[in-house]
Design a protein around this motif. Structure first.
Motif, PDB file in Angstrom:
ATOM      1  N   ARG A 127       0.961  -1.006  -0.039  1.00 46.11           N
ATOM      2  CA  ARG A 127       0.142   0.008   0.244  1.00 46.11           C
ATOM      3  C   ARG A 127       0.789   1.231   0.080  1.00 46.11           C
ATOM      4  O   ARG A 127       2.027   1.330   0.627  1.00 46.11           O
ATOM      5  N   ARG A 128       0.319   2.234  -0.530  1.00 46.45           N
ATOM      6  CA  ARG A 128       1.110   3.528  -0.412  1.00 46.45           C
ATOM      7  C   ARG A 128       0.125   4.715  -0.214  1.00 46.45           C
ATOM      8  O   ARG A 128      -1.072   5.040  -0.755  1.00 46.45           O
ATOM      9  N   GLY A 129       0.332   5.381   0.781  1.00 47.16           N
ATOM     10  CA  GLY A 129      -0.590   6.610   1.359  1.00 47.16           C
ATOM     11  C   GLY A 129      -1.543   6.284   2.093  1.00 47.16           C
ATOM     12  O   GLY A 129      -1.824   4.968   2.258  1.00 47.16           O
ATOM     13  N   GLU A 130      -1.833   7.124   2.780  1.00 48.13           N
ATOM     14  CA  GLU A 130      -3.090   7.027   4.043  1.00 48.13           C
ATOM     15  C   GLU A 130      -4.006   7.811   3.341  1.00 48.13           C
ATOM     16  O   GLU A 130      -4.224   9.095   3.248  1.00 48.13           O
ATOM     17  N   GLY A 131      -5.180   7.106   3.255  1.00 47.19           N
ATOM     18  CA  GLY A 131      -6.514   7.573   2.792  1.00 47.19           C
ATOM     19  C   GLY A 131      -7.691   8.287   4.054  1.00 47.19           C
ATOM     20  O   GLY A 131      -7.170   7.687   5.075  1.00 47.19           O
ATOM     21  N   GLU A 302       2.142   3.394 -10.944  1.00 47.32           N
ATOM     22  CA  GLU A 302       2.016   3.756  -9.608  1.00 47.32           C
ATOM     23  C   GLU A 302       2.684   5.066  -9.326  1.00 47.32           C
ATOM     24  O   GLU A 302       2.268   5.924  -8.598  1.00 47.32           O
ATOM     25  N   GLU A 306       1.269   8.218  -7.064  1.00 44.50           N
ATOM     26  CA  GLU A 306       2.221   8.772  -6.050  1.00 44.50           C
ATOM     27  C   GLU A 306       2.298  10.412  -6.281  1.00 44.50           C
ATOM     28  O   GLU A 306       2.156  10.882  -5.223  1.00 44.50           O
ATOM     29  N   GLY A 309      -0.699  12.184  -5.217  1.00 48.28           N
ATOM     30  CA  GLY A 309      -1.007  11.926  -3.674  1.00 48.28           C
ATOM     31  C   GLY A 309      -2.267  11.283  -3.385  1.00 48.28           C
ATOM     32  O   GLY A 309      -2.785  11.479  -2.636  1.00 48.28           O
ATOM     33  N   PRO A 311      -3.912   7.656  -2.354  1.00 49.79           N
ATOM     34  CA  PRO A 311      -3.600   6.543  -1.710  1.00 49.79           C
ATOM     35  C   PRO A 311      -4.313   5.021  -2.664  1.00 49.79           C
ATOM     36  O   PRO A 311      -5.033   5.249  -3.309  1.00 49.79           O
ATOM     37  N   ASN A 393     -10.776  12.430  -2.701  1.00 49.44           N
ATOM     38  CA  ASN A 393      -9.819  12.357  -1.818  1.00 49.44           C
ATOM     39  C   ASN A 393      -9.368  13.952  -1.480  1.00 49.44           C
ATOM     40  O   ASN A 393      -8.683  14.037  -0.444  1.00 49.44           O
ATOM     41  N   TYR A 394      -9.680  14.724  -2.285  1.00 49.21           N
ATOM     42  CA  TYR A 394      -9.153  16.292  -2.290  1.00 49.21           C
ATOM     43  C   TYR A 394     -10.482  17.212  -1.843  1.00 49.21           C
ATOM     44  O   TYR A 394     -10.522  18.312  -1.822  1.00 49.21           O
TER      45      TYR A 394
END
Length: 421
Positions: A127-131, A302, A306, A309, A311, A393-394
């Motif tokens: 996983r990449r990033g915190e949602g 990916e 990234e 930004g 997740p 997400n934003y």
């Protein structure tokens, strides 16, 4: 398309691969038809050899003035030609039967693909990033930002949308940003045909199995469901030099899908549309390099997430959940707080030589050694789903949406999407 030589040498391994896909045995049926085909080929060749030999005897008889013998020999030649014609027809019949049987069978999974019947058998890689824990669904708040489903319903029907105003600008910015990222990663930008012939759709396995998922024009061409079709077919019926590989192509195109099997699924919002934009990645390489190329392609996709930004997580698909042409697939799933779930936004697949056999796309591995290339494809990314991910997400409490910093060079100074503004 499968390698009959490999099936003849190890039918058990072929059936074991199909079993991992949830299918029954098929090697026996293929080998039966293949055996009949080979007998017919041998018969046709024997007839040709006999015809040549007897024809020479006809010539010798005519030179000596023995017309009776020459006529008798000609009758033999005529009989042999009729038998040869029957053998040739049998060869064609067997080849058509083999093609029909083979076209229905998917690619075999790579050894490192996990077993499983459906998405529950997929394995998370990282996983990449915190949602954010929660948020509103884009279908609820984005119409005020310019997503116009109501007008699209009147004009085109369900699963269409108008992107208007700032949302349209956001979609254009995302597409251009993704395309620039792909070019920067070494992919050649291509503006390909959006309409293709049967052979092209067959080459990348859209036909015949997925005919109902495609839109066809009145002149028989097909609207592309993905630029993979146009890009991969660039090398169809070619023999490339090994020093030309890898070839890497990218395109930002509209894609068209009938979503024949999606009744009742994702009926709200942008997730599943009949028409959408997507940046596609395609690689053509050697068998030895295809695994590394697969990792490289997935990393390129990916890197877009990234940079935005967003997740996400990488999933290795199990044998029962892969696409028809793939031998190994990574799905990238982006976090959507409005749904409280990860959803697919990219699928990167190594198809091995499965598509290349259909396209007859090869490379020179040596002076007398032509081999099938390996083909790979992936999304980097689907623009509509990326719009959803950015919106959700934003999103801000006042209904506005902040534009990710990396998109600012593409938005003409637009830093935020505001309701009805």
């Amino acid at each position: 398309m499968h390698d009959m030589k490999a099936i003849r040498e190890n039918p058990q391994a072929f059936d074991a691969g199909l079993a991992r896909r949830g299918l029954g045995v098929a090697a026996g049926a293929l080998l039966n038809v293949d055996a009949r085909r080979r007998v017919a080929i041998m018969s046709a060749e024997q007839m040709q050899s006999a015809i040549k030999s007897i024809s020479e005897q006809v010539g010798a008889a005519m030179r000596t003035g023995d017309k009776v013998t020459a006529d008798q020999l000609r009758e033999q030649v005529a009989s042999l030609k009729a038998t040869q014609t029957e053998a040739a027809a049998a060869v064609e019949e067997c080849e058509a039967e083999l093609k029909q049987l083979g076209d229905a069978l998917p690619n075999l999974p790579a050894p490192d693909v996990p077993d499983g019947k459906d998405e529950s058998g997929n394995v998370e890689q990282h996983r990449r990033g915190e949602g954010r824990a929660s948020g509103r669904d884009h279908a609820d708040f984005a119409p005020a930002l310019g997503l116009d489903f109501e007008t699209a319903q009147k004009v085109a029907g369900a699963r269409f949308v108008y992107l208007r105003g700032k949302v349209a600008r956001l979609g254009r910015a995302l597409g251009q940003f993704m395309l620039d990222q792909a070019v920067g990663a070494g992919y050649e930008e291509v503006s390909p045909p959006l309409l293709v012939r049967d052979d092209a759709a067959y080459g990348t396995t859209q036909l015949p199995k997925f005919r109902d998922d495609l839109f066809q024009t009145t002149d028989g061409r097909w609207l592309i469901p993905t630029a993979e079709v146009s890009l991969t077919n660039i090398v169809r019926e070619q023999i490339l030099g090994e020093d030309e590989l890898p070839l890497r192509f990218t395109a930002l195109t509209p894609c068209f899908r009938s979503e024949a099997g999606a009744a009742g699924r994702d009926t709200r919002g942008l997730i599943r549309q009949h028409q959408f934009d997507k940046v596609e990645l395609v690689s053509i390489t050697t068998p030895e390099a295809s695994d590394a190329e697969h990792e490289r392609m997935t990393a390129c996709a990916e890197s877009v997430l990234e940079a935005l930004g967003l997740p996400f997580r990488r999933m290795l698909l199990c044998a029962g959940d892969m696409g028809f042409a793939a031998k190994k697939t990574y799905d990238l799933e982006v976090w959507l707080p409005g749904q409280g779930a990860y959803r697919e936004i990219s699928s990167c697949s190594n198809c091995g030589d499965f598509q290349a056999r259909r396209m007859n796309a090869r490379y020179r591995a040596g002076p007398k050694d032509n081999r099938f290339v390996h083909t790979l494809n992936g999304s980097a990314l689907a623009v509509g789903r990326t719009i959803v991910a950015v919106l959700e997400n934003y999103q801000n409490e006042d209904g506005s949406v902040t534009v990710p910093d990396v998109l600012l060079p593409y938005t003409g100074g637009m830093t935020v999407l505001t309701p009805n503004g």
